[in-house]
Design an enzyme around this catalytic site. Structure first.
Site: not given
Ligand code: ACO
Length: 334
Positions: A121, A261, A291
């Site tokens: 990214c 980003h 993204n």
């Molecule tokens: N819909 C509903 N619930 C979901 C979903 C979804 N799509 N995805 C996860 N959940 C649930 C999880 O299972 C979890 O449930 P649990 O508590 O029962 O286990 C709960 O939601 C919370 O999950 P988390 O992973 O803790 O959620 P978080 O608030 O961290 O958000 C996310 C997840 C959006 C992926 C976040 O962690 C994020 O944005 N991470 C960074 C992404 C990023 O910046 N990537 C880098 C660039 S990508 C690249 O370089 C190719």
């Protein structure tokens, strides 16, 4: 150190921007029919409402990138033969080889040096900084940096943790020398390969070539430890942006725009807060595209181009797989 006193050399300025996104709109509502998710969760946890998907059969990243590059040439009245160099930042090349940049250059009628740059990214920022060096030294006069990704080709649409996040798109900028003190002033780019176990596509490379087992195990898709990536993204994108701002005496008042980003609205907000920026200075289009990996920053420049004035202070910031991250300080040139 003041913004322009550090060097006497030419600066590389963005002199045009263009982008392309596919027509197909994948909404949160449609995703609700595919995996166990809901619009409210996606919107509040990420800021994403819809993303674009390239549905045409048999075309890849170069299809979108070529549209962006051709549009850029037309918009800037640049002849293909004037371009010296094209850098393609992508995490989803058309093929393992040859470089997708070679394909884009050919399809766009360019007869120039071209190659790919892989920094997930952060790829567009790395490409911008790489291209800038060739302008600053005087080696090349006109360079295109295109960031493009067909993320839908490596996303498992049964994995709710990743499939809600990504979309497809391409954005391109033209770089030329500027002697008025505008253009890329400075950058900080960093990497940490320890992050390779947190965000990756396991198979299809030299380590785990494709086999029936890798396909059956869904190892040709993005795997992400979201929480770990989130933590690193918040810290590193904000730290690097703040470090660069401090180095150049930039504050929330003197930064005109943050172009971040677009991975997660909460990561963007954390960086903006760290820089002390009011929300109208923070450019956000994540709701429309999700993204798009290497395309997020040039698509953001495209969408908000009308807001920029010559001499505006822009901070561009990214974080991605690798881990890779960084920030660029540039003065808008038109
Ligand atoms: N819909 C509903 N619930 C979901 C979903 C979804 N799509 N995805 C996860 N959940 C649930 C999880 O299972 C979890 O449930 P649990 O508590 O029962 O286990 C709960 O939601 C919370 O999950 P988390 O992973 O803790 O959620 P978080 O608030 O961290 O958000 C996310 C997840 C959006 C992926 C976040 O962690 C994020 O944005 N991470 C960074 C992404 C990023 O910046 N990537 C880098 C660039 S990508 C690249 O370089 C190719």
């Amino acid at each position: 150190m003041s913004a322009t006193s550090s060097t006497n050399k030419k600066q590389a300025a963005i002199t045009g921007v263009f982008g392309y996104v596919p027509d197909y709109v994948l909404t949160n509502q449609e995703l609700e029919t595919m995996v166990d998710t809901n619009d409210e969760w996606i919107k509040t946890r990420t800021g994403i409402e819809e993303r674009r998907i390239l549905k045409e059969e048999g075309v890849g990243t170069s299809f979108m990138a070529t549209k962006a590059v051709k549009g850029l040439l037309e918009k800037t009245n640049t002849k293909p033969e004037e371009i010296d160099f094209l850098i393609c930042a992508t995490a989803t090349p058309d093929m393992q080889f040859p470089a997708t940049g070679n394909v884009i250059a050919h399809q766009s009628g360019l007869n120039c040096l071209s190659y790919d740059l892989m920094a997930a990214c952060s790829g567009f920022l790395y490409g911008l900084v790489t291209g800038s060096q060739f302008i600053e030294t005087g080696k090349y006069k006109k360079i295109i940096v295109v960031g493009a990704d067909k993320m839908s080709s490596i996303i498992n649409y049964e994995d709710r943790q990743t499939c809600v996040l990504f979309g497809d798109g391409a954005g391109a900028v033209l770089l030329e020398a500027n002697e008025e003190g505008n253009g890329v002033i400075d950058s900080i780019l960093r990497t940490d390969g320890a992050g390779a176990t947190e965000l990756y596509m396991k198979a299809g490379g030299s380590r785990y070539p494709a086999t029936p087992e890798t396909v059956a195990n869904k190892e040709h898709y993005v795997t992400q430890n979201g929480a770990v990536v989130f933590k690193h993204a918040v810290k590193n994108m904000a730290d690097t942006s703040a470090e660069l701002a401090e180095k150049h005496g930039l504050t929330g008042d003197t930064i005109d725009f943050l172009v971040p980003h677009q991975a997660n609205l909460r990561i963007i907000d954390a960086t903006a807060k760290r820089l002390g920026l009011d929300s109208e200075k923070v450019l956000v289009n994540i709701a429309k595209y999700g993204n798009t990996t290497c395309a997020t920053i040039p698509l953001c420049l495209r969408d908000f181009e009308d807001k920029f004035k010559k001499g505006d202070n822009l901070v561009l910031a990214a974080f991605g797989g690798g881990f890779t991250w960084g920030a660029v300080y540039l003065k808008w040139a038109y």
